[in-house]
Design a protein around this motif. Structure first.
Motif, PDB file in Angstrom:
ATOM      1  N   LEU A  25       0.868  -1.248  -0.261  1.00 32.81           N
ATOM      2  CA  LEU A  25      -0.194  -0.347  -0.381  1.00 32.81           C
ATOM      3  C   LEU A  25       0.634   1.340  -0.037  1.00 32.81           C
ATOM      4  O   LEU A  25       1.700   1.341   0.816  1.00 32.81           O
ATOM      5  CB  LEU A  25      -0.700  -0.100   1.147  1.00 32.81           C
ATOM      6  CG  LEU A  25      -1.463   1.515   1.394  1.00 32.81           C
ATOM      7  CD1 LEU A  25      -3.186   1.347   0.352  1.00 32.81           C
ATOM      8  CD2 LEU A  25      -2.582   1.305   3.263  1.00 32.81           C
ATOM      9  N   SER A  26       0.532   2.223  -1.399  1.00 34.60           N
ATOM     10  CA  SER A  26       2.018   2.718  -1.140  1.00 34.60           C
ATOM     11  C   SER A  26       1.209   4.044  -0.206  1.00 34.60           C
ATOM     12  O   SER A  26       0.251   4.379   0.181  1.00 34.60           O
ATOM     13  CB  SER A  26       1.973   3.855  -2.959  1.00 34.60           C
ATOM     14  OG  SER A  26       0.172   4.279  -3.209  1.00 34.60           O
ATOM     15  N   SER A  27       1.841   5.032  -0.294  1.00 34.59           N
ATOM     16  CA  SER A  27       1.611   5.997   1.136  1.00 34.59           C
ATOM     17  C   SER A  27       0.523   6.686  -0.171  1.00 34.59           C
ATOM     18  O   SER A  27      -0.485   7.618   0.347  1.00 34.59           O
ATOM     19  CB  SER A  27       2.459   7.161   1.501  1.00 34.59           C
ATOM     20  OG  SER A  27       3.116   7.441   0.190  1.00 34.59           O
ATOM     21  N   ARG A  28       0.414   7.259  -1.372  1.00 36.92           N
ATOM     22  CA  ARG A  28      -0.215   7.716  -1.578  1.00 36.92           C
ATOM     23  C   ARG A  28      -1.498   7.578  -2.014  1.00 36.92           C
ATOM     24  O   ARG A  28      -2.695   8.191  -2.228  1.00 36.92           O
ATOM     25  CB  ARG A  28       0.551   8.155  -3.436  1.00 36.92           C
ATOM     26  CG  ARG A  28      -0.770   9.208  -4.382  1.00 36.92           C
ATOM     27  CD  ARG A  28       0.053  10.023  -5.477  1.00 36.92           C
ATOM     28  NE  ARG A  28       1.386  10.141  -5.462  1.00 36.92           N
ATOM     29  CZ  ARG A  28       1.024  11.565  -5.074  1.00 36.92           C
ATOM     30  NH1 ARG A  28       0.195  12.222  -5.476  1.00 36.92           N
ATOM     31  NH2 ARG A  28       3.018  12.572  -4.682  1.00 36.92           N
ATOM     32  N   THR A  29      -1.660   5.487  -2.359  1.00 35.51           N
ATOM     33  CA  THR A  29      -2.680   5.469  -2.536  1.00 35.51           C
ATOM     34  C   THR A  29      -3.293   4.983  -0.731  1.00 35.51           C
ATOM     35  O   THR A  29      -5.168   5.414  -0.780  1.00 35.51           O
ATOM     36  CB  THR A  29      -2.603   3.653  -2.619  1.00 35.51           C
ATOM     37  OG1 THR A  29      -1.825   4.168  -4.185  1.00 35.51           O
ATOM     38  CG2 THR A  29      -3.245   3.127  -2.935  1.00 35.51           C
ATOM     39  N   ALA A  30      -2.893   4.996  -0.096  1.00 38.22           N
ATOM     40  CA  ALA A  30      -3.326   5.208   1.239  1.00 38.22           C
ATOM     41  C   ALA A  30      -4.459   6.590   1.930  1.00 38.22           C
ATOM     42  O   ALA A  30      -5.195   6.630   2.496  1.00 38.22           O
ATOM     43  CB  ALA A  30      -2.619   4.850   2.393  1.00 38.22           C
ATOM     44  N   PHE A  31      -3.582   7.916   1.306  1.00 36.44           N
ATOM     45  CA  PHE A  31      -3.807   8.965   1.577  1.00 36.44           C
ATOM     46  C   PHE A  31      -5.099   8.902   0.523  1.00 36.44           C
ATOM     47  O   PHE A  31      -5.725   9.878   1.169  1.00 36.44           O
ATOM     48  CB  PHE A  31      -3.220   9.937   0.753  1.00 36.44           C
ATOM     49  CG  PHE A  31      -3.457  11.549   1.201  1.00 36.44           C
ATOM     50  CD1 PHE A  31      -2.480  11.530   2.820  1.00 36.44           C
ATOM     51  CD2 PHE A  31      -3.937  11.994   0.640  1.00 36.44           C
ATOM     52  CE1 PHE A  31      -3.080  12.838   2.995  1.00 36.44           C
ATOM     53  CE2 PHE A  31      -4.035  13.419   1.350  1.00 36.44           C
ATOM     54  CZ  PHE A  31      -3.056  13.704   2.286  1.00 36.44           C
ATOM     55  N   ALA A  32      -5.592   8.713  -0.742  1.00 43.74           N
ATOM     56  CA  ALA A  32      -6.751   8.753  -1.841  1.00 43.74           C
ATOM     57  C   ALA A  32      -7.607   7.668  -1.738  1.00 43.74           C
ATOM     58  O   ALA A  32      -8.666   8.594  -0.983  1.00 43.74           O
ATOM     59  CB  ALA A  32      -6.077   8.261  -3.460  1.00 43.74           C
ATOM     60  N   ALA A  33      -7.304   6.954  -0.740  1.00 44.51           N
ATOM     61  CA  ALA A  33      -8.967   6.040   0.308  1.00 44.51           C
ATOM     62  C   ALA A  33      -8.581   6.206   1.612  1.00 44.51           C
ATOM     63  O   ALA A  33      -9.904   5.973   2.056  1.00 44.51           O
ATOM     64  CB  ALA A  33      -8.310   4.619  -0.107  1.00 44.51           C
ATOM     65  N   SER A  34      -8.162   7.204   2.064  1.00 41.53           N
ATOM     66  CA  SER A  34      -8.505   6.924   3.723  1.00 41.53           C
ATOM     67  C   SER A  34      -9.395   8.641   4.047  1.00 41.53           C
ATOM     68  O   SER A  34      -9.490   9.800   3.146  1.00 41.53           O
ATOM     69  CB  SER A  34      -7.306   7.795   4.495  1.00 41.53           C
ATOM     70  OG  SER A  34      -6.708   8.958   3.751  1.00 41.53           O
ATOM     71  N   THR A  35     -10.293   8.266   5.909  1.00 45.71           N
ATOM     72  CA  THR A  35     -10.448   9.466   5.977  1.00 45.71           C
ATOM     73  C   THR A  35      -9.514  10.198   6.182  1.00 45.71           C
ATOM     74  O   THR A  35      -8.384  10.005   7.150  1.00 45.71           O
ATOM     75  CB  THR A  35     -11.471   9.501   6.920  1.00 45.71           C
ATOM     76  OG1 THR A  35     -12.431   8.461   6.227  1.00 45.71           O
ATOM     77  CG2 THR A  35     -11.916  10.194   7.893  1.00 45.71           C
ATOM     78  N   LEU A  36     -10.274  12.168   5.673  1.00 44.79           N
ATOM     79  CA  LEU A  36      -8.668  12.575   6.108  1.00 44.79           C
ATOM     80  C   LEU A  36      -8.812  13.727   7.247  1.00 44.79           C
ATOM     81  O   LEU A  36      -9.418  13.713   7.396  1.00 44.79           O
ATOM     82  CB  LEU A  36      -7.467  13.684   5.358  1.00 44.79           C
ATOM     83  CG  LEU A  36      -6.699  14.260   5.425  1.00 44.79           C
ATOM     84  CD1 LEU A  36      -4.922  14.041   5.672  1.00 44.79           C
ATOM     85  CD2 LEU A  36      -6.556  15.337   3.834  1.00 44.79           C
ATOM     86  N   LEU A  37      -8.364  14.271   8.233  1.00 43.42           N
ATOM     87  CA  LEU A  37      -8.446  14.834   9.453  1.00 43.42           C
ATOM     88  C   LEU A  37      -7.694  16.674   9.659  1.00 43.42           C
ATOM     89  O   LEU A  37      -6.494  16.234   9.669  1.00 43.42           O
ATOM     90  CB  LEU A  37      -8.332  14.226  11.328  1.00 43.42           C
ATOM     91  CG  LEU A  37      -9.385  12.814  11.113  1.00 43.42           C
ATOM     92  CD1 LEU A  37      -8.263  11.528  12.304  1.00 43.42           C
ATOM     93  CD2 LEU A  37     -10.219  12.499  10.947  1.00 43.42           C
ATOM     94  N   LEU A  38      -7.985  17.394   9.474  1.00 41.99           N
ATOM     95  CA  LEU A  38      -7.906  18.687   9.553  1.00 41.99           C
ATOM     96  C   LEU A  38      -8.271  19.065  10.063  1.00 41.99           C
ATOM     97  O   LEU A  38      -9.702  19.268  10.950  1.00 41.99           O
ATOM     98  CB  LEU A  38      -7.865  18.748   7.997  1.00 41.99           C
ATOM     99  CG  LEU A  38      -7.216  18.294   6.425  1.00 41.99           C
ATOM    100  CD1 LEU A  38      -7.492  17.930   5.496  1.00 41.99           C
ATOM    101  CD2 LEU A  38      -5.542  17.946   6.558  1.00 41.99           C
ATOM    102  N   LEU A  39      -7.474  20.455  10.337  1.00 37.15           N
ATOM    103  CA  LEU A  39      -8.389  22.019  11.303  1.00 37.15           C
ATOM    104  C   LEU A  39      -9.306  22.573  10.441  1.00 37.15           C
ATOM    105  O   LEU A  39      -9.320  22.204   8.906  1.00 37.15           O
ATOM    106  CB  LEU A  39      -7.167  22.577  11.481  1.00 37.15           C
ATOM    107  CG  LEU A  39      -6.291  21.739  12.527  1.00 37.15           C
ATOM    108  CD1 LEU A  39      -4.951  22.873  13.078  1.00 37.15           C
ATOM    109  CD2 LEU A  39      -7.030  22.018  13.882  1.00 37.15           C
ATOM    110  N   ASN A  40      -9.806  23.180  10.875  1.00 30.25           N
ATOM    111  CA  ASN A  40     -11.230  23.849   9.761  1.00 30.25           C
ATOM    112  C   ASN A  40     -10.253  24.836   8.984  1.00 30.25           C
ATOM    113  O   ASN A  40      -9.285  25.444   8.957  1.00 30.25           O
ATOM    114  CB  ASN A  40     -12.504  24.130  10.722  1.00 30.25           C
ATOM    115  CG  ASN A  40     -11.174  25.184  11.222  1.00 30.25           C
ATOM    116  OD1 ASN A  40     -10.414  25.801  11.687  1.00 30.25           O
ATOM    117  ND2 ASN A  40     -12.471  25.420  12.652  1.00 30.25           N
TER     118      ASN A  40
END
Length: 149
Positions: A25-40
């Motif tokens: 699992l590449s980081s780019r693929t993981a990132f694209a399929a993930s839920t990203l948690l960010l500040l508002n």
């Protein structure tokens, strides 16, 4: 300040099972399929991260906006997704293995923060204490940098 993406081993393992059970699992693929948690979106850090994501053509399938760095860290620790946090804030969690840093194709460029104040006016005690603390940190960093050479 060094911003990084963190999550748990469990979250990455589950992501791998959903996407590529038999492959790396590449980081780019993981990132694209993930839920990203960010500040508002109003937060200056969020704007900085949004520029980074745009420049690197990175996007996540879902984004959860939160109002504090503490919430980002806690949400990452309970397997809700991949959080963008300041590395120094999760130093212990990374060292203990409760969180893992996601290696990105291109690291987020480090940032610097500066302060300005009027030397001529009366400096409130709290500001004086902050300035003293920052100067102490600067000295400690200089000592650490010399010892790492």
């Amino acid at each position: 300040i060094q911003d990084i993406f963190v999550t748990t081993h469990t979250y990455l393992d589950n992501l791998k099972e959903r996407i590529h059970p038999n492959d790396h699992l590449s980081s780019r693929t993981a990132f694209a399929a993930s839920t990203l948690l960010l500040l508002n979106k109003e937060n200056i850090t969020r704007r900085y991260i949004d520029r980074y994501l745009s420049q690197e053509n990175l996007s996540a399938s879902r984004i959860i906006d939160v109002t504090s760095m503490d919430l980002l860290i806690e949400f990452a620790k309970i397997d809700l997704g991949i959080a963008c946090v300041i590395k120094n804030f999760v130093r212990d969690e990374l060292a203990e293995g409760r969180l893992v840093q996601l290696k990105m194709p291109v690291s987020i460029p480090a940032r610097k923060i500066g302060f300005a104040y009027a030397k001529s006016g009366a400096i409130p005690p709290t500001v004086r204490k902050l300035l003293s603390f920052l100067q102490e940190l600067e000295v400690q960093k200089a000592i650490q940098d010399r010892s790492n050479r």
